[in-house]
Design a protein around this motif. Structure first.
Motif, PDB file in Angstrom:
ATOM      1  N   PHE A 151       0.653  -1.521   0.360  1.00  0.00           N
ATOM      2  CA  PHE A 151      -0.243  -0.049   0.206  1.00  0.00           C
ATOM      3  C   PHE A 151       0.869   1.103   0.447  1.00  0.00           C
ATOM      4  O   PHE A 151       2.043   0.856   0.146  1.00  0.00           O
ATOM      5  N   ILE A 152       0.291   2.193  -0.409  1.00  0.00           N
ATOM      6  CA  ILE A 152       0.526   3.824  -0.639  1.00  0.00           C
ATOM      7  C   ILE A 152       0.286   3.930   0.768  1.00  0.00           C
ATOM      8  O   ILE A 152      -1.064   4.643   0.830  1.00  0.00           O
ATOM      9  N   ALA A 153       0.944   5.282   2.165  1.00  0.00           N
ATOM     10  CA  ALA A 153       0.518   6.226   2.785  1.00  0.00           C
ATOM     11  C   ALA A 153       1.014   7.675   1.671  1.00  0.00           C
ATOM     12  O   ALA A 153       2.309   8.050   1.319  1.00  0.00           O
ATOM     13  N   LEU A 154      -0.156   8.561   2.117  1.00  0.00           N
ATOM     14  CA  LEU A 154       0.039   9.410   1.067  1.00  0.00           C
ATOM     15  C   LEU A 154      -0.590  11.266   1.568  1.00  0.00           C
ATOM     16  O   LEU A 154      -1.526  10.728   2.139  1.00  0.00           O
ATOM     17  N   ASP A 155       0.183  12.150   2.056  1.00  0.00           N
ATOM     18  CA  ASP A 155      -0.268  13.152   2.366  1.00  0.00           C
ATOM     19  C   ASP A 155       0.226  14.270   1.359  1.00  0.00           C
ATOM     20  O   ASP A 155       1.164  14.178   1.146  1.00  0.00           O
ATOM     21  N   PHE A 156      -0.734  14.755   1.165  1.00  0.00           N
ATOM     22  CA  PHE A 156      -0.730  16.527   0.730  1.00  0.00           C
ATOM     23  C   PHE A 156      -0.658  17.412   1.712  1.00  0.00           C
ATOM     24  O   PHE A 156      -1.775  17.275   2.276  1.00  0.00           O
ATOM     25  N   GLU A 157       0.054  18.646   0.902  1.00  0.00           N
ATOM     26  CA  GLU A 157       0.007  19.721   1.800  1.00  0.00           C
ATOM     27  C   GLU A 157      -0.814  21.235   0.412  1.00  0.00           C
ATOM     28  O   GLU A 157      -0.380  20.615  -0.598  1.00  0.00           O
ATOM     29  N   THR A 158      -1.574  21.566   0.985  1.00  0.00           N
ATOM     30  CA  THR A 158      -2.131  22.514  -0.093  1.00  0.00           C
ATOM     31  C   THR A 158      -1.948  24.550  -0.086  1.00  0.00           C
ATOM     32  O   THR A 158      -1.833  24.471   1.515  1.00  0.00           O
ATOM     33  N   ALA A 159      -1.876  25.092  -0.732  1.00  0.00           N
ATOM     34  CA  ALA A 159      -1.682  27.011  -0.335  1.00  0.00           C
ATOM     35  C   ALA A 159      -2.707  26.898  -0.693  1.00  0.00           C
ATOM     36  O   ALA A 159      -2.514  28.142   0.922  1.00  0.00           O
ATOM     37  N   SER A 160      -3.888  26.686  -0.968  1.00  0.00           N
ATOM     38  CA  SER A 160      -5.373  27.377  -0.577  1.00  0.00           C
ATOM     39  C   SER A 160      -6.212  26.449   0.102  1.00  0.00           C
ATOM     40  O   SER A 160      -6.252  25.489  -0.604  1.00  0.00           O
TER      41      SER A 160
END
Length: 158
Positions: free
Chosen positions: A4-13
């Motif tokens: 499996f993949i663990a995933l995390d995004f940070e967003t600008a807005s």
């Protein structure tokens, strides 16, 4: 649970396609076998969440867009049974929005949520990622994409 993949995004807005950082941890047979972290140039220079993650337009203006980065990260999704994230509806929404914005077909893989699992399995005053990671003795640099991704992968394995 083999791969499996663990995933995390940070967003600008507030726009879901405004990813400015991503962390990925590939887990196979309960071990993290590969990690990757990238700054991403979002479609707009408008940043409203710098106070949360510390990323500014000047940090990402010369980085690749999600569309330019996708060919490098797409192979990590091959053969995974699921994608896990803490508060997975957010990260799934960002992945799908970025794919849609750049004309990419998103991976058709089930998402699982460590936040929901924590609410079900743990008796904590807060189920945010920091609290859950602390309960398992997992180090976390909060709102840093790779650190959050690795912590999420470790929580899922436990």
């Amino acid at each position: 649970m083999k791969r499996f993949i663990a995933l995390d995004f940070e967003t600008a807005s507030y726009e879901r396609e405004s990813a400015c950082a991503v962390g990925i941890a590939l887990v196979e047979n309960m071990e993290i076998i590969e990690t990757a972290s990238f700054l991403i140039r979002p479609p707009s220079s408008r940043f409203v969440f710098t106070h949360i993650h510390g990323i500014r337009w000047t940090d990402v203006k010369d980085e690749r867009s999600f569309g330019e980065l996708w060919p490098e990260i797409a192979p990590l999704f091959d053969g995974v049974e699921f994608i896990v994230a803490h508060n997975s509806p957010f990260d799934k929404g960002v992945l799908n929005a970025c794919c849609r914005f750049y004309g990419i077909t998103p991976p058709e893989v089930e998402f699982r949520c460590t936040l929901r699992l924590a609410r079900k399995l743990l008796d904590l005053p807060s189920n945010n990622l920091k609290s859950v990671a602390d309960s398992y003795g997992i180090d976390l640099n909060h709102h840093e994409a790779l650190s959050e991704t690795v912590a999420c992968a470790k929580i899922m394995v436990k």
